[in-house]
Motif scaffolding. Structure first.
Motif, mmCIF file in Angstrom:
data_model
loop_
_atom_site.group_PDB
_atom_site.id
_atom_site.type_symbol
_atom_site.label_atom_id
_atom_site.label_comp_id
_atom_site.label_asym_id
_atom_site.label_seq_id
_atom_site.Cartn_x
_atom_site.Cartn_y
_atom_site.Cartn_z
ATOM 1 N N ASP A 54 31.699 60.164 52.295
ATOM 2 C CA ASP A 54 30.857 59.184 51.610
ATOM 3 C C ASP A 54 30.367 59.728 50.268
ATOM 4 O OD1 ASP A 54 29.093 56.731 51.530
ATOM 5 O OD2 ASP A 54 27.558 58.302 51.528
ATOM 6 N N LEU A 55 29.991 61.014 50.245
ATOM 7 C CA LEU A 55 29.493 61.609 49.010
ATOM 8 C C LEU A 55 30.600 61.738 47.963
ATOM 9 C CD1 LEU A 55 27.013 62.728 47.621
ATOM 10 C CD2 LEU A 55 27.472 64.948 48.669
ATOM 11 N N VAL A 56 31.798 62.074 48.402
ATOM 12 C CA VAL A 56 32.929 62.152 47.479
ATOM 13 C C VAL A 56 33.189 60.797 46.845
ATOM 14 C CG1 VAL A 56 35.424 62.513 47.325
ATOM 15 C CG2 VAL A 56 34.015 64.129 48.603
ATOM 16 N N ASP A 57 33.137 59.742 47.637
ATOM 17 C CA ASP A 57 33.355 58.395 47.102
ATOM 18 C C ASP A 57 32.272 58.024 46.099
ATOM 19 O OD1 ASP A 57 35.596 58.124 48.671
ATOM 20 O OD2 ASP A 57 34.555 57.058 50.300
ATOM 21 N N ARG A 58 31.027 58.394 46.403
ATOM 22 C CA ARG A 58 29.936 58.057 45.481
ATOM 23 C C ARG A 58 30.038 58.851 44.176
ATOM 24 N NH1 ARG A 58 24.325 58.656 47.981
ATOM 25 N NH2 ARG A 58 25.267 60.055 49.537
ATOM 26 N N LEU A 59 30.493 60.087 44.264
ATOM 27 C CA LEU A 59 30.714 60.874 43.043
ATOM 28 C C LEU A 59 31.770 60.217 42.164
ATOM 29 C CD1 LEU A 59 30.720 64.645 44.087
ATOM 30 C CD2 LEU A 59 29.296 63.593 42.317
ATOM 31 N N ALA A 60 32.859 59.807 42.772
ATOM 32 C CA ALA A 60 33.933 59.171 42.007
ATOM 33 C C ALA A 60 33.473 57.861 41.389
ATOM 34 C CB ALA A 60 35.139 58.936 42.916
ATOM 35 N N ALA A 61 32.658 57.112 42.107
ATOM 36 C CA ALA A 61 32.178 55.837 41.575
ATOM 37 C C ALA A 61 31.148 56.043 40.471
ATOM 38 C CB ALA A 61 31.578 54.993 42.703
ATOM 39 N N ALA A 62 30.313 57.073 40.608
ATOM 40 C CA ALA A 62 29.266 57.308 39.618
ATOM 41 C C ALA A 62 29.836 57.738 38.278
ATOM 42 C CB ALA A 62 28.286 58.362 40.137
ATOM 43 N N ARG A 63 30.879 58.550 38.288
ATOM 44 C CA ARG A 63 31.500 59.004 37.040
ATOM 45 C C ARG A 63 33.002 59.161 37.257
ATOM 46 N NH1 ARG A 63 29.780 61.060 32.211
ATOM 47 N NH2 ARG A 63 27.620 61.174 32.895
ATOM 48 N N PRO A 64 33.762 58.072 37.073
ATOM 49 C CA PRO A 64 35.209 58.156 37.283
ATOM 50 C C PRO A 64 35.852 59.211 36.371
ATOM 51 C CG PRO A 64 34.502 55.873 37.105
ATOM 52 C CD PRO A 64 33.327 56.714 36.728
ATOM 53 N N GLY A 65 36.628 60.095 36.975
ATOM 54 C CA GLY A 65 37.291 61.144 36.216
ATOM 55 C C GLY A 65 36.392 62.294 35.818
ATOM 56 N N GLY A 66 35.149 62.252 36.237
ATOM 57 C CA GLY A 66 34.217 63.293 35.813
ATOM 58 C C GLY A 66 34.311 64.572 36.625
ATOM 59 N N PHE A 67 34.695 64.452 37.899
ATOM 60 C CA PHE A 67 34.649 65.614 38.773
ATOM 61 C C PHE A 67 35.982 65.812 39.495
ATOM 62 C CE2 PHE A 67 30.337 63.796 38.636
ATOM 63 C CZ PHE A 67 29.666 64.862 38.052
ATOM 64 N N ALA A 68 36.366 67.081 39.602
ATOM 65 C CA ALA A 68 37.489 67.470 40.451
ATOM 66 C C ALA A 68 36.884 68.051 41.723
ATOM 67 C CB ALA A 68 38.374 68.491 39.747
ATOM 68 N N VAL A 69 36.906 67.271 42.792
ATOM 69 C CA VAL A 69 36.148 67.596 44.000
ATOM 70 C C VAL A 69 37.042 68.271 45.038
ATOM 71 C CG1 VAL A 69 34.724 66.674 45.863
ATOM 72 C CG2 VAL A 69 34.642 65.629 43.592
ATOM 73 N N THR A 70 36.557 69.365 45.593
ATOM 74 C CA THR A 70 37.142 69.979 46.781
ATOM 75 C C THR A 70 36.074 70.015 47.865
ATOM 76 O OG1 THR A 70 36.550 72.213 46.015
ATOM 77 C CG2 THR A 70 38.750 71.408 45.473
ATOM 78 N N THR A 71 36.489 70.088 49.103
ATOM 79 C CA THR A 71 35.537 70.055 50.208
ATOM 80 C C THR A 71 35.563 71.380 50.971
ATOM 81 O OG1 THR A 71 37.185 69.054 51.698
ATOM 82 C CG2 THR A 71 35.760 67.564 50.431
ATOM 83 N N ARG A 72 34.427 71.716 51.547
ATOM 84 C CA ARG A 72 34.272 72.905 52.384
ATOM 85 C C ARG A 72 33.479 72.501 53.625
ATOM 86 N NH1 ARG A 72 37.344 74.333 49.045
ATOM 87 N NH2 ARG A 72 37.492 76.347 47.958
ATOM 88 N N PRO A 73 33.644 73.257 54.705
ATOM 89 C CA PRO A 73 32.978 72.838 55.954
ATOM 90 C C PRO A 73 31.479 73.053 55.969
ATOM 91 C CG PRO A 73 34.199 74.882 56.288
ATOM 92 C CD PRO A 73 34.556 74.386 54.924
ATOM 93 N N ASP A 74 30.990 74.046 55.218
ATOM 94 C CA ASP A 74 29.557 74.345 55.303
ATOM 95 C C ASP A 74 29.078 75.012 54.016
ATOM 96 O OD1 ASP A 74 30.437 77.043 55.481
ATOM 97 O OD2 ASP A 74 30.537 76.882 57.673
ATOM 98 N N ALA A 75 27.782 75.315 53.990
ATOM 99 C CA ALA A 75 27.171 75.891 52.783
ATOM 100 C C ALA A 75 27.718 77.277 52.475
ATOM 101 C CB ALA A 75 25.654 75.944 52.960
ATOM 102 N N ALA A 76 27.989 78.078 53.505
ATOM 103 C CA ALA A 76 28.486 79.437 53.269
ATOM 104 C C ALA A 76 29.840 79.400 52.574
ATOM 105 C CB ALA A 76 28.584 80.197 54.596
#
Length: 335
Positions: A54-76
Motif C-alpha cells: 500500500d505504501l509503495v502504491d501511495r509513493l508512486a501516486a504522490a510523485r510519479p517517477g520520483g522514487f526507485a523503490v525496493t522493499t525489505r522485510p524489516d527495519a534492520a
C-alpha cells in the motif's frame, strides 16, 4: 579612421563574448540548484507485506517517477541498505506507525526533502525520524563538506594548468602531479577532518579520496594540454570545473538534478570525487566502486597523455633557436 575604430571594436567584441559566456554559465550553475526534485531517488520500504504494498502504491501516486523503490522485510534490513549506500532513506512500517530512517551522510538535502514529503503519507499522524548514517555533528546540513570541496576543484585545475605551462620535462610534470595529489589529500584531511570537523570517517581513507580526485583532475588538465596545447587547458577547465562542478551534486544528490545531467555529472571528476569522499567519510567505503573506477580512469589517461603527448611550452622554449648573432672575427692582412 579604421585604425581608430579597431581598439573600440575589439573592446566591444570582448565584452560581448564575456557576456555570452556568462549567459551560458549562469543557467548551468543555477538551473540544477533551482530544480531539485526526486527523480528515481532510491528509497526502501520495509514492513509487513500488505502495508508495504500500500505504501509503495501511495509513493508512486504522490510523485510519479520520483522514487526507485525496493522493499525489505524489516527495519534492520532497511538500515543495512542505507549503510551500504543502496538508498537515501527507508520508510519503515511498524506497530507504532510509520517511521522514516534517513542517511544524511549520503545527502542532507535528500534527507530533508524526504522528511518533508513523508508527512503526507502518514495521514496526519506523527512520523519518527531516525538518522542511520548521520553527517558530522559539526556540519549537520552538509554545507561545510560541499563548500570545502570547491577549493579542491579549483586548485586541481590550477595545478594541472601550471604544470603544463611552466614545468619543463615530462617526468618532472609527472612528479609534480603525484606530489600535488599527495599534498592535496593530506592538506584536505587536515583542514576538513582535523580543523573544521566536517568529515567523520577514517582520515587515511578521506585523504586517499581527496588525493585521488586531485590527481585525476590535475592530470586531466595537464594531459589534455599535452595533447591539444593551450586549447586542452580550456577543455580541461570545462570538464573539471565549469561543467563538472555544477553537475557534481556535491551539495545535493545526482538523483535530485534534472536528468540526464545528474548521471552525467558522476562520470566527471568532480561528481565522482565528491561521491568517493562521502563514501570514505560516512559509509566506510560502501558504494565507492563507480566513483573509484571513474577517478582512476581519469588519472591513468591524464598521466598517460602527459607522458606521451607533445611537448609543453616550457619544453619547446628550451629548444627554440635563438636570434642570429653577428660574430666579428679579425681578418689577417698580409703585408
Amino acid at each position: 579612421m579604421a585604425r581608430a575604430r579597431s581598439p573600440l571594436m575589439l573592446a566591444l567584441l570582448v565584452a560581448a563574448l564575456v557576456v555570452g559566456v556568462q549567459a551560458l554559465l549562469v543557467p548551468l550553475f543555477a538551473a540544477p540548484a533551482a530544480n531539485l526534485a526526486p527523480r528515481d531517488l532510491p528509497v526502501v520500504v520495509a514492513g509487513p507485506a500488505p502495508a508495504v504494498d500500500d505504501l509503495v502504491d501511495r509513493l508512486a501516486a504522490a510523485r510519479p517517477g520520483g522514487f526507485a523503490v525496493t522493499t525489505r522485510p524489516d527495519a534492520a534490513a532497511a538500515d543495512e541498505a542505507l549503510r551500504d549506500r543502496e538508498a537515501y532513506a527507508a520508510l519503515v512500517v511498524g506497530p507504532d506507525g510509520l517511521a522514516l530512517h534517513t542517511a544524511p551522510g549520503a545527502s542532507p538535502t535528500a534527507a530533508a526533502l524526504l522528511t518533508e514529503a513523508v508527512g503526507g503519507l502518514a495521514g496526519g499522524r506523527p512520523v519518527s525520524v531516525v538518522e542511520v548514517v548521520p553527517t558530522d555533528p559539526d556540519d549537520p546540513r552538509g554545507t561545510g563538506l560541499a563548500a570545502g570541496f570547491l577549493p579542491l576543484t579549483l586548485t586541481s585545475l590550477i595545478a594541472g594548468a601550471a604544470l603544463a605551462l611552466l614545468v619543463a620535462g615530462r617526468v618532472a610534470r609527472l612528479v609534480g602531479l603525484l606530489a600535488y595529489g599527495v599534498l592535496a589529500g593530506t592538506g584536505g584531511v587536515l583542514v576538513l577532518h582535523g580543523w573544521l570537523g566536517v568529515l567523520d570517517g577514517n582520515p587515511l581513507a578521506e585523504a586517499g579520496a581527496m588525493g585521488l580526485f586531485a590527481l585525476a583532475a590535475s592530470a586531466t588538465v595537464a594531459g589534455l594540454s599535452a595533447l591539444l596545447g593551450p586549447a586542452g587547458i580550456g577543455l580541461g577547465a570545462l570538464l573539471v570545473f565549469l561543467v563538472g562542478n555544477p553537475l557534481s551534486a556535491v551539495s545535493a544528490a545526482p538523483e535530485l538534478l534534472p536528468q540526464p545531467w545528474g548521471a552525467v555529472g558522476q562520470w566527471l571528476p568532480a561528481g565522482a570525487g565528491s561521491s568517493l569522499l562521502r563514501s570514505a567519510a560516512f559509509f566506510d567505503g560502501a558504494g565507492a566502486g563507480h566513483a573509484l573506477a571513474v577517478l582512476v580512469g581519469y588519472a591513468v589517461i591524464g598521466v598517460g597523455l602527459t607522458l606521451v603527448g607533445r611537448r609543453a611550452p616550457a619544453d619547446a622554449a628550451r629548444t627554440l633557436p635563438g636570434p642570429a648573432r653577428r660574430v666579428d672575427r679579425p681578418v689577417a692582412v698580409s703585408g
